[in-house]
Design a protein around this motif. Sequence first.
Motif, PDB file in Angstrom:
ATOM      1  N   MET A   1       1.203  -1.359   0.060  1.00 45.13           N
ATOM      2  CA  MET A   1      -0.036   0.294  -0.129  1.00 45.13           C
ATOM      3  C   MET A   1       1.198   1.481  -0.210  1.00 45.13           C
ATOM      4  O   MET A   1       1.567   1.236   0.426  1.00 45.13           O
ATOM      5  N   THR A   2       0.643   2.225  -1.179  1.00 46.40           N
ATOM      6  CA  THR A   2       1.473   3.637  -0.993  1.00 46.40           C
ATOM      7  C   THR A   2       1.515   4.569   0.651  1.00 46.40           C
ATOM      8  O   THR A   2      -0.349   4.645   0.758  1.00 46.40           O
ATOM      9  N   LEU A   3       1.946   5.306   0.008  1.00 47.81           N
ATOM     10  CA  LEU A   3       1.845   6.339   1.134  1.00 47.81           C
ATOM     11  C   LEU A   3       0.459   7.373   0.787  1.00 47.81           C
ATOM     12  O   LEU A   3      -0.160   8.195   1.893  1.00 47.81           O
ATOM     13  N   VAL A   4       0.311   7.932  -0.032  1.00 49.83           N
ATOM     14  CA  VAL A   4      -1.041   8.476  -0.883  1.00 49.83           C
ATOM     15  C   VAL A   4      -2.225   7.423   0.326  1.00 49.83           C
ATOM     16  O   VAL A   4      -3.076   8.121   0.549  1.00 49.83           O
ATOM     17  N   GLU A   5      -2.487   5.968  -0.240  1.00 50.46           N
ATOM     18  CA  GLU A   5      -3.384   5.495   0.363  1.00 50.46           C
ATOM     19  C   GLU A   5      -3.325   5.691   1.574  1.00 50.46           C
ATOM     20  O   GLU A   5      -4.499   5.518   2.386  1.00 50.46           O
ATOM     21  N   GLN A   6      -2.406   5.415   2.074  1.00 50.45           N
ATOM     22  CA  GLN A   6      -2.306   5.673   3.823  1.00 50.45           C
ATOM     23  C   GLN A   6      -2.619   6.744   4.640  1.00 50.45           C
ATOM     24  O   GLN A   6      -3.430   6.194   5.542  1.00 50.45           O
ATOM     25  N   TYR A   8      -4.862   8.747   2.829  1.00 52.28           N
ATOM     26  CA  TYR A   8      -6.274   8.671   2.751  1.00 52.28           C
ATOM     27  C   TYR A   8      -7.034   8.129   3.713  1.00 52.28           C
ATOM     28  O   TYR A   8      -7.896   8.526   4.545  1.00 52.28           O
ATOM     29  N   LEU A   9      -6.575   7.281   3.845  1.00 48.87           N
ATOM     30  CA  LEU A   9      -7.551   5.495   4.762  1.00 48.87           C
ATOM     31  C   LEU A   9      -7.158   6.312   6.138  1.00 48.87           C
ATOM     32  O   LEU A   9      -7.964   6.501   7.112  1.00 48.87           O
ATOM     33  N   GLY A  10      -6.414   6.797   6.359  1.00 50.93           N
ATOM     34  CA  GLY A  10      -6.275   7.292   7.945  1.00 50.93           C
ATOM     35  C   GLY A  10      -6.871   8.566   8.229  1.00 50.93           C
ATOM     36  O   GLY A  10      -7.748   8.403   8.918  1.00 50.93           O
ATOM     37  N   LEU A  11      -6.674   9.665   7.336  1.00 51.77           N
ATOM     38  CA  LEU A  11      -7.732  10.407   7.061  1.00 51.77           C
ATOM     39  C   LEU A  11      -9.269   9.841   7.506  1.00 51.77           C
ATOM     40  O   LEU A  11     -10.191  10.916   7.655  1.00 51.77           O
ATOM     41  N   HIS A  12      -9.681   9.283   6.465  1.00 49.23           N
ATOM     42  CA  HIS A  12     -10.821   9.249   5.653  1.00 49.23           C
ATOM     43  C   HIS A  12     -11.505   8.386   7.562  1.00 49.23           C
ATOM     44  O   HIS A  12     -12.579   8.376   8.110  1.00 49.23           O
ATOM     45  N   SER A  13     -10.731   7.592   8.515  1.00 52.18           N
ATOM     46  CA  SER A  13     -10.889   6.324   9.556  1.00 52.18           C
ATOM     47  C   SER A  13     -11.261   7.896  10.032  1.00 52.18           C
ATOM     48  O   SER A  13     -12.016   6.804  11.364  1.00 52.18           O
ATOM     49  N   VAL A  14     -10.462   8.789  10.695  1.00 49.42           N
ATOM     50  CA  VAL A  14     -10.949   9.666  11.801  1.00 49.42           C
ATOM     51  C   VAL A  14     -11.835  10.779  11.200  1.00 49.42           C
ATOM     52  O   VAL A  14     -11.771  11.772  11.999  1.00 49.42           O
ATOM     53  N   GLY A  15     -12.189  10.529  10.272  1.00 55.21           N
ATOM     54  CA  GLY A  15     -13.179  11.868   9.713  1.00 55.21           C
ATOM     55  C   GLY A  15     -12.554  13.244   9.359  1.00 55.21           C
ATOM     56  O   GLY A  15     -13.238  13.751   9.570  1.00 55.21           O
ATOM     57  N   LEU A  16     -12.001  12.706   8.748  1.00 54.56           N
ATOM     58  CA  LEU A  16     -11.262  14.006   8.754  1.00 54.56           C
ATOM     59  C   LEU A  16     -11.164  14.746   6.995  1.00 54.56           C
ATOM     60  O   LEU A  16     -11.104  16.464   6.611  1.00 54.56           O
ATOM     61  N   VAL A  17     -11.459  13.626   5.980  1.00 54.07           N
ATOM     62  CA  VAL A  17     -12.052  13.955   5.300  1.00 54.07           C
ATOM     63  C   VAL A  17     -13.191  13.132   4.339  1.00 54.07           C
ATOM     64  O   VAL A  17     -13.323  11.583   5.377  1.00 54.07           O
ATOM     65  N   GLN A  18     -13.985  13.014   3.773  1.00 49.03           N
ATOM     66  CA  GLN A  18     -15.492  12.087   3.297  1.00 49.03           C
ATOM     67  C   GLN A  18     -15.210  11.113   2.685  1.00 49.03           C
ATOM     68  O   GLN A  18     -15.542  10.481   2.368  1.00 49.03           O
ATOM     69  N   ILE A  74      -2.468  13.331  12.452  1.00 51.39           N
ATOM     70  CA  ILE A  74      -1.833  14.243  11.910  1.00 51.39           C
ATOM     71  C   ILE A  74      -0.243  14.422  12.022  1.00 51.39           C
ATOM     72  O   ILE A  74       1.105  14.475  11.179  1.00 51.39           O
ATOM     73  N   LYS A  75       0.120  14.159  12.912  1.00 51.39           N
ATOM     74  CA  LYS A  75       1.828  14.091  13.415  1.00 51.39           C
ATOM     75  C   LYS A  75       1.960  12.917  12.353  1.00 51.39           C
ATOM     76  O   LYS A  75       3.179  13.132  12.286  1.00 51.39           O
ATOM     77  N   THR A  76       1.281  11.504  12.686  1.00 46.55           N
ATOM     78  CA  THR A  76       2.130  10.131  12.384  1.00 46.55           C
ATOM     79  C   THR A  76       2.187  10.578  11.596  1.00 46.55           C
ATOM     80  O   THR A  76       3.255  10.397  10.333  1.00 46.55           O
ATOM     81  N   ILE A  77       1.349  11.285   9.886  1.00 45.83           N
ATOM     82  CA  ILE A  77       1.258  11.015   8.991  1.00 45.83           C
ATOM     83  C   ILE A  77       2.478  12.184   8.541  1.00 45.83           C
ATOM     84  O   ILE A  77       3.486  12.175   6.624  1.00 45.83           O
ATOM     85  N   THR A  78       2.042  13.135   9.426  1.00 49.34           N
ATOM     86  CA  THR A  78       2.722  14.481   8.935  1.00 49.34           C
ATOM     87  C   THR A  78       5.029  13.549   8.748  1.00 49.34           C
ATOM     88  O   THR A  78       5.764  14.135   7.444  1.00 49.34           O
ATOM     89  N   ASN A  79       5.367  13.297   9.595  1.00 51.48           N
ATOM     90  CA  ASN A  79       6.032  12.328  10.036  1.00 51.48           C
ATOM     91  C   ASN A  79       6.449  11.698   8.619  1.00 51.48           C
ATOM     92  O   ASN A  79       7.918  11.737   8.176  1.00 51.48           O
TER      93      ASN A  79
END
Length: 95
Positions: A1-6, A8-18, A74-79
Amino acid sequence: MTLVEQTYLGLHSVGLVQSRQAFSTQYLGKNPNWYSYQTHMRRDFSVSAAVECLRALKQHKDAGAVDKTQTLLIKTITNKLYAYLLKQHLAVAYA
């Protein structure tokens, strides 16, 4: 799984993107189909998309309208994005 997929899925799972389309436009500054095309072609972030994503994540964090789970993500994705830019593109972004 690419970082872009990770990402999106992370942001979607916590409700930051629909949706994938919203992720493409709101977080990456791209057209609505960008994410779908990248995943279909098995590509990852471009430099411009990664930098734009970092900017959008910083805006969310600075706005203070995020809960603890969202802040941690957000911190995890930023890193991960900083590491990705350094490794894949030999670019360094400063917050």
